[in-house]
Scaffold this motif. Sequence first.
Motif, short mmCIF file in Angstrom:
data_model
loop_
_atom_site.label_atom_id
_atom_site.label_comp_id
_atom_site.label_asym_id
_atom_site.label_seq_id
_atom_site.Cartn_x
_atom_site.Cartn_y
_atom_site.Cartn_z
N GLU A 404 0.81 -1.22 0.00
CA GLU A 404 0.00 0.00 0.00
C GLU A 404 0.84 1.28 0.00
O GLU A 404 0.50 2.24 -0.71
CB GLU A 404 -0.95 -0.02 1.19
CG GLU A 404 -1.86 1.19 1.28
CD GLU A 404 -2.72 1.37 0.03
OE1 GLU A 404 -3.04 2.53 -0.29
OE2 GLU A 404 -3.07 0.35 -0.61
N PRO A 405 1.96 1.39 0.77
CA PRO A 405 2.76 2.63 0.68
C PRO A 405 3.29 2.92 -0.71
O PRO A 405 3.30 4.08 -1.16
CB PRO A 405 3.90 2.38 1.67
CG PRO A 405 3.34 1.41 2.65
CD PRO A 405 2.45 0.52 1.86
N LEU A 406 3.70 1.89 -1.44
CA LEU A 406 4.18 2.10 -2.81
C LEU A 406 3.04 2.53 -3.72
O LEU A 406 3.23 3.39 -4.61
CB LEU A 406 4.82 0.82 -3.33
CG LEU A 406 6.27 0.56 -2.90
CD1 LEU A 406 6.70 -0.84 -3.30
CD2 LEU A 406 7.20 1.59 -3.50
N SER A 440 9.94 1.94 4.61
CA SER A 440 10.09 2.86 5.76
C SER A 440 10.37 4.28 5.29
O SER A 440 9.79 5.25 5.81
CB SER A 440 11.21 2.37 6.68
OG SER A 440 10.94 1.06 7.17
N ALA A 441 11.24 4.42 4.28
CA ALA A 441 11.55 5.76 3.76
C ALA A 441 10.33 6.39 3.10
O ALA A 441 10.08 7.60 3.24
CB ALA A 441 12.71 5.68 2.78
N ILE A 442 9.53 5.60 2.40
CA ILE A 442 8.34 6.13 1.74
C ILE A 442 7.32 6.59 2.76
O ILE A 442 6.69 7.66 2.61
CB ILE A 442 7.74 5.06 0.80
CG1 ILE A 442 8.68 4.82 -0.39
CG2 ILE A 442 6.37 5.48 0.30
CD1 ILE A 442 8.24 3.70 -1.30
N GLN A 443 7.14 5.84 3.83
CA GLN A 443 6.18 6.25 4.86
C GLN A 443 6.60 7.55 5.52
O GLN A 443 5.76 8.42 5.81
CB GLN A 443 6.05 5.13 5.89
CG GLN A 443 5.33 3.89 5.36
CD GLN A 443 5.31 2.76 6.38
OE1 GLN A 443 6.01 2.82 7.39
NE2 GLN A 443 4.52 1.73 6.09
N ILE A 444 7.89 7.73 5.76
CA ILE A 444 8.36 9.00 6.34
C ILE A 444 8.13 10.15 5.38
O ILE A 444 7.69 11.25 5.77
CB ILE A 444 9.85 8.88 6.71
CG1 ILE A 444 10.03 7.84 7.83
CG2 ILE A 444 10.42 10.23 7.13
CD1 ILE A 444 11.49 7.57 8.18
N LEU A 446 5.81 10.33 3.00
CA LEU A 446 4.38 10.59 2.89
C LEU A 446 3.87 11.38 4.10
O LEU A 446 3.00 12.25 3.98
CB LEU A 446 3.61 9.28 2.74
CG LEU A 446 3.80 8.52 1.43
CD1 LEU A 446 3.09 7.17 1.47
CD2 LEU A 446 3.29 9.34 0.25
N GLN A 447 4.40 11.06 5.29
CA GLN A 447 3.99 11.79 6.49
C GLN A 447 4.46 13.24 6.46
O GLN A 447 3.77 14.13 6.97
CB GLN A 447 4.53 11.09 7.74
CG GLN A 447 3.91 9.72 7.99
CD GLN A 447 4.56 9.00 9.15
OE1 GLN A 447 5.51 9.53 9.77
NE2 GLN A 447 4.08 7.80 9.45
N ALA A 448 5.63 13.46 5.84
CA ALA A 448 6.15 14.83 5.75
C ALA A 448 5.40 15.66 4.73
O ALA A 448 5.46 16.90 4.77
CB ALA A 448 7.64 14.82 5.43
N GLY A 449 4.72 15.01 3.81
CA GLY A 449 3.95 15.74 2.80
C GLY A 449 4.76 16.17 1.61
O GLY A 449 4.22 16.81 0.70
N HIS A 455 13.53 13.11 -2.12
CA HIS A 455 13.21 13.05 -0.70
C HIS A 455 13.21 11.60 -0.20
O HIS A 455 13.74 11.31 0.88
CB HIS A 455 11.84 13.69 -0.45
CG HIS A 455 11.53 13.85 1.01
ND1 HIS A 455 10.28 14.15 1.47
CD2 HIS A 455 12.31 13.72 2.13
CE1 HIS A 455 10.30 14.21 2.80
NE2 HIS A 455 11.52 13.95 3.21
N VAL A 456 12.65 10.68 -0.98
CA VAL A 456 12.61 9.27 -0.57
C VAL A 456 14.02 8.71 -0.48
O VAL A 456 14.39 8.05 0.50
CB VAL A 456 11.74 8.46 -1.53
CG1 VAL A 456 11.85 6.97 -1.21
CG2 VAL A 456 10.29 8.92 -1.45
N LEU A 457 14.85 9.01 -1.49
CA LEU A 457 16.21 8.46 -1.49
C LEU A 457 17.06 9.10 -0.41
O LEU A 457 17.92 8.43 0.20
CB LEU A 457 16.84 8.66 -2.87
CG LEU A 457 16.16 7.93 -4.03
CD1 LEU A 457 16.86 8.24 -5.35
CD2 LEU A 457 16.14 6.43 -3.78
N ASN A 458 16.84 10.38 -0.14
CA ASN A 458 17.58 11.04 0.92
C ASN A 458 17.20 10.45 2.29
O ASN A 458 18.06 10.20 3.14
CB ASN A 458 17.31 12.54 0.89
CG ASN A 458 18.20 13.29 1.88
OD1 ASN A 458 19.30 12.83 2.19
ND2 ASN A 458 17.73 14.43 2.35
#
Length: 490
Positions: A404-406, A440-444, A446-449, A455-458
């Motif tokens: 679902e996050p992807l 985990s990186a994608i969820q962070i 998405l929460q940051a907006g 941003h995901v790779l960073n």
Amino acid sequence: MGTLSKLRRMVLRENVSVREAARRLRISRNTAKRWLAEPEMVEPVYPKRVAAQRLIDAYTEHLQLWIKADSHRGKRERRTVKAYYEAIRAMGYSGGQTQVYIYCRDFKQSLDNAPRHAGFVPLSFELGEAFQFDWSCEYVVIGGLRRRLEVAHTKLAASRAYVLVAYFTQSHEMLFDAHTRAFTVLGGVPKRGIYDNMRTAVDKVGKGKERSVNARFESMTGHYLFEAEFCNRAAGWEKGRVEKNVQDRRRHIWREASERRWASLAELNTWLVQACQDSWSELTHPDWPEMTVADVLQDERTRLMTLPKPFDGYVEQPVRVTATSLIHFQRNRYSVPCEWVNSVVSLRAYPEFLRVVSVHGEMVDLVRSFDRDQTFYDWQHYISLIERKPGALRNGAPFKTMPEPLQELQRQLLKNPGGDRVMAHVLSAVPLHGLDSVLSAIQIALQAGRVSAEHVLNTLAHLKDQSRFMVVGEVDTPLTLQTPPLANVT
């Protein structure tokens, strides 16, 4: 004889006249005189009545053939007596229906009363000498559906210990796996195995004991070092102990199994092994009633050969990978890495999974399904292809199975121009960093907006750095701290 006894008693003891006695007993006066003229009481003999030939006699041969043929059919496929009657009427029979019913009833009764089998010789086996193997068909509810199962029965001929394993089919890989599981539970391998002429073991039945044995089956017998012995045709009594085991377990274990609901086949097999082991302690041995099957099995295990490593019982066949990176096996389609497109790979079928081996030795395991006309995708197999064709992300069937996050990240990225290329860039990090880290990186993100590939790779890089310097527990070192540091931020 009762009438004669009354007649003699009335005339000879009670002095009743012959005429009156015949009237009371409703018999002819001449018959009464003839009976009384005999010096001793002898049972009367009547001449056999010769009846005229019945109309049905000309059709009895046809009726017998039809009844015998229907006796080998299922109950739903058998014809009724009314169908027999209409058939012989079409052949010219002009008699009544009652004669047909009476004849069919009497002939069926004669078939039931006739001896069906010849006599059998009782068999005796030494401890550790042989085991018997057979299949049975059972029905249980698995995953909310009533499924037909093929159950493997393996029974030691001496101790009577048995093991049941359920499968969806009777193919070679199921047969090999059933032997491995049975030998593991029983604690060793006997000297001989007794089978019927099943197709997974015998390719051709010759004269007498001549058999053309399947090469793969021979490999299994050579691995476990036991001799395979096959029964004669239509001689199931030669492995009668496992034949009886099928009937006994159907009334015992499978009655309870059919009343339950099972989430998976693995759960059912786990319960079956425990149910078999529990019943060993409850059943008394037929040869030694003071001992249970478990007691005799304990003695027989000392006579069994030690179990070697499990036999790698797969069935291999070459398959070609289609242009959509799919392989076909038993009316189902499975995805493989897209680098193998249009190449011939080796497919090894196991009872629970499929192992696909490429020409370069790379392997991938797939979950096996026993349904039909299904397609099973693994979206990670198409990542390298998406890097070259990112436009396929929008309607790509394999990517509908992503976590679902992807999928949420894809929905937000595709709203902007070039979002498909950004999403392909994010997916390319999955083989390098692992799926869990990328999620985990994608969820962070998405929460940051702030949703972007950078941003995901960073975020992913920061997570990797934190895990690299994270200390788990205390470090054992011979150094000792003399002056503790002060937290002075001024």
